[in-house]
Enzyme design. Structure first.
Site, PDB file in Angstrom:
ATOM      1  N   ASP A 167      -9.868  -4.367  -7.296  1.00 31.86           N
ATOM      2  CA  ASP A 167     -10.576  -3.139  -7.672  1.00 31.86           C
ATOM      3  C   ASP A 167     -11.572  -3.416  -8.802  1.00 31.86           C
ATOM      4  OD1 ASP A 167      -8.912  -1.791  -5.840  1.00 31.86           O
ATOM      5  OD2 ASP A 167      -7.364  -1.549  -7.373  1.00 31.86           O
ATOM      6  N   HIS A 194      -3.372   1.192  -7.096  1.00 27.52           N
ATOM      7  CA  HIS A 194      -4.121   0.277  -6.227  1.00 27.52           C
ATOM      8  C   HIS A 194      -4.206   0.821  -4.799  1.00 27.52           C
ATOM      9  CE1 HIS A 194      -5.914  -3.392  -4.786  1.00 27.52           C
ATOM     10  NE2 HIS A 194      -4.885  -3.688  -4.014  1.00 27.52           N
TER      11      HIS A 194
END
Length: 334
Positions: A167, A194
């Site tokens: 990310d 996530h």
């Protein structure tokens, strides 16, 4: 002032020779991840495990002339125990990839069992290792590992990490495309979790605080659902494997730098965190400083915009459910 991720100031007081074990080393993430770990000069023993082809991948990678030995193992002849024995860092990319239309949560039933069994083996054979969980859905698989380690009496919250680095990489890349800058210089803290709406990029803590709302909203959405781009582009034949391998290698490298006594090693990770425990959120991703014992410091989120505050609140609601799902899985399937 924003702390730069994975800054390295070398200290010669700690060992820089480490055994790293990759569980699921023959998979789409596991193979490039193993290759990248072979190139890390702190890794002196690289131990690769998979249900099949572990030895083959190890032999292939072993021909690369870096100062480490590579061994490969399968389930036969107590291979998992041998792969884990004495490991300093255990990377877990094992599991099935996403297919078109699947969310990370759709992966849960299959990957939960895999991660639980690997966590049991790690608890038995490398109880002091730093465990880096890549297998999705990370928001649930990290709590699964925690529950297994607790049941085995070896849980160390400072040494359990959910790898959310992809990310961070995507945020740097996608922001640079919008801002027409060099992605190497774009450092974006990503907090929360996530998957999807639990991924909260803190754009306000970069040099691009005043993006037009439409641009900002599109950027955040792309960061949150960037994995879908890869799944669709690969036409159902795979998910994000190469970028995830780079993310895993970067985070593993940061953990190794911390274990070696280097200073100011900061990355984002999904960890057992005090930040929102009072609200029932046992795990949360934020910037952490890494050290010789694993997590040295968990950082607060700093000043947030109203939009970021709202995203964090939404993430917390989802995370509570994701975490509970992992905990309940172990209770029902010990």
């Amino acid at each position: 002032m924003l702390t730069k991720f994975a800054t390295r100031h070398f200290s010669s007081t700690a060992s820089t020779a480490y055994k790293v074990s990759v569980l699921g080393a023959a998979g789409g993430i596991g193979q490039p991840l193993s290759l990248l770990m072979k190139l890390n000069h702190k890794v002196t023993q690289l131990s690769l495990y998979d249900l099949r082809l572990g030895a083959g991948v190890a032999t292939d990678i072993s021909h690369i002339p870096t100062n480490s030995t590579v061994t490969g193992f399968g389930p036969e002849d107590n291979g998992l125990a041998k792969a884990l024995d004495g490991a300093d860092v255990v990377l877990i990319p094992a599991g099935v990839p996403r297919k078109p239309g699947m969310t990370r949560d759709d992966l849960f039933n299959t990957n939960a069992s895999i991660v639980r069994d690997l966590a049991k083996a790690a608890a038995d054979h490398s109880p002091n290792a730093a465990i880096l969980v890549i297998s999705n859905p990370v928001n649930s698989t990290v709590p699964i590992v925690a529950e297994v380690l607790k049941a085995k009496g070896v849980y160390n919250p400072k040494k359990l990490f959910g790898v959310t680095t992809l990310d961070v990489l995507r945020s740097s890349r996608f922001l640079s495309e919008v801002a027409k800058t060099n992605p190497v210089h774009e450092i974006v803290p990503v907090v929360g979790g996530h998957s999807g709406i639990t991924i909260v990029p803190l754009i306000s803590q970069t040099n691009h605080k005043n993006l037009p709302k439409e641009t900002y909203d599109a950027l955040v959405h792309r960061i949150q659902f960037g994995g879908d781009e890869v799944v669709q582009a690969k036409g159902g034949a795979g998910s994000a494997t190469l970028s995830m391998a780079q993310a895993g290698a970067r985070f593993a490298g940061a953990v190794l730098n911390g274990l070696a006594g280097e200073q100011d090693i900061v990355e984002c990770s999904f960890v057992d965190s005090p930040l929102y425990k009072s609200e029932g959120v046992e795990f949360f991703s934020s910037k952490v400083t890494l050290g010789v014992d694993g997590v040295k410091q968990i950082h607060g989120l700093g000043n947030l915009t109203n939009a970021e505050e709202e995203m964090v609140n939404t993430a917390k609601e989802t995370l509570i459910k994701n975490i509970e799902k992992g905990v309940n899985f172990v209770k029902q399937n010990p």
